[in-house]
Design a protein around this motif. Structure first.
Motif, short mmCIF file in Angstrom:
data_model
loop_
_atom_site.label_atom_id
_atom_site.label_comp_id
_atom_site.label_asym_id
_atom_site.label_seq_id
_atom_site.Cartn_x
_atom_site.Cartn_y
_atom_site.Cartn_z
N SER A 1 14.04 40.45 -36.63
CA SER A 1 14.08 39.11 -37.19
C SER A 1 15.52 38.63 -37.28
O SER A 1 16.41 39.38 -37.67
N HIS A 2 15.76 37.36 -36.92
CA HIS A 2 17.10 36.78 -37.03
C HIS A 2 17.40 36.46 -38.50
O HIS A 2 16.55 35.97 -39.22
N THR A 3 18.64 36.73 -38.89
CA THR A 3 19.06 36.43 -40.25
C THR A 3 19.99 35.22 -40.26
O THR A 3 20.47 34.79 -39.20
N LYS A 4 20.24 34.67 -41.43
CA LYS A 4 21.09 33.48 -41.55
C LYS A 4 22.53 33.76 -41.12
O LYS A 4 23.21 32.86 -40.66
N ASN A 5 22.99 35.00 -41.28
CA ASN A 5 24.37 35.31 -40.90
C ASN A 5 24.50 35.69 -39.43
O ASN A 5 25.56 36.11 -38.99
N GLY A 6 23.42 35.58 -38.66
CA GLY A 6 23.48 35.82 -37.22
C GLY A 6 23.07 37.21 -36.80
O GLY A 6 23.07 37.52 -35.61
N GLY A 7 22.72 38.07 -37.74
CA GLY A 7 22.32 39.43 -37.39
C GLY A 7 20.84 39.53 -37.12
O GLY A 7 20.10 38.55 -37.15
N ARG B 1 6.80 35.97 -38.13
CA ARG B 1 6.17 34.92 -37.33
C ARG B 1 5.61 33.79 -38.18
O ARG B 1 5.39 32.69 -37.69
N ALA B 2 5.39 34.06 -39.47
CA ALA B 2 4.88 33.02 -40.36
C ALA B 2 5.98 32.07 -40.78
O ALA B 2 5.73 30.92 -41.13
N ARG B 3 7.22 32.54 -40.76
CA ARG B 3 8.35 31.72 -41.21
C ARG B 3 8.77 30.85 -40.04
O ARG B 3 9.54 31.24 -39.18
N ASN B 4 8.29 29.63 -40.00
CA ASN B 4 8.51 28.79 -38.83
C ASN B 4 9.37 27.57 -39.10
O ASN B 4 9.51 26.71 -38.24
N GLY B 5 9.95 27.45 -40.28
CA GLY B 5 10.93 26.41 -40.52
C GLY B 5 10.39 25.05 -40.90
O GLY B 5 11.10 24.06 -40.82
N HIS B 6 9.15 24.96 -41.35
CA HIS B 6 8.60 23.67 -41.75
C HIS B 6 8.96 23.36 -43.20
O HIS B 6 9.07 24.26 -44.03
N GLY B 7 9.15 22.10 -43.50
CA GLY B 7 9.44 21.68 -44.87
C GLY B 7 10.77 22.23 -45.36
O GLY B 7 11.77 22.15 -44.67
N ASN B 8 10.78 22.79 -46.55
CA ASN B 8 11.99 23.34 -47.14
C ASN B 8 12.24 24.78 -46.69
O ASN B 8 13.24 25.38 -47.07
N ASN B 9 11.32 25.35 -45.92
CA ASN B 9 11.47 26.73 -45.49
C ASN B 9 12.36 26.81 -44.26
O ASN B 9 12.15 26.11 -43.28
N GLY B 10 13.33 27.69 -44.31
CA GLY B 10 14.18 27.91 -43.15
C GLY B 10 13.49 28.79 -42.13
O GLY B 10 12.52 29.48 -42.45
N ARG B 11 13.98 28.78 -40.92
CA ARG B 11 13.39 29.60 -39.87
C ARG B 11 13.95 31.02 -39.91
O ARG B 11 13.32 31.95 -39.44
#
Length: 87
Positions: free
Chosen positions: A59-65, A75-85
């Motif tokens: 899984s990709h992290t916010k810091n690029g790792g 796969r559920a975290r798809n970036g809709h609404g206030n949720n980041g990808r």
């Protein structure tokens, strides 16, 4: 609730053909090829290459790792609404 994209493309072959042409062109871009190369290298390094049924994704992290994460959560975290990808 509307139709799923799979149902839409089954009902409309012309639309599916257009999508396939777009996807083929998109996946030939140097950025996409580099992204796939990087992910394959990381999966190989983490000894995850070819282990689709083990339940873990990189899984990709916010810091690029990249980190191992349950595939369902990743796969559920798809970036809709206030949720980041990114994790």
């Amino acid at each position: 609730m509307g139709k799923s994209s799979a149902q839409k493309y089954r009902d409309n072959p012309a639309s599916y053909a257009k999508k396939k042409r777009y996807d083929a062109k998109f996946n030939q871009k140097p950025e996409q090829r580099a992204k796939r190369t990087q992910l394959s290298t990381e999966r190989r390094r983490a000894k995850r290459m070819g282990l689709a049924l083990t339940g873990k994704d990189l899984s990709h992290t916010k810091n690029g790792g990249l980190v191992l994460e349950d595939s369902r959560l990743n796969r559920a975290r798809n970036g809709h609404g206030n949720n980041g990808r990114l994790k």
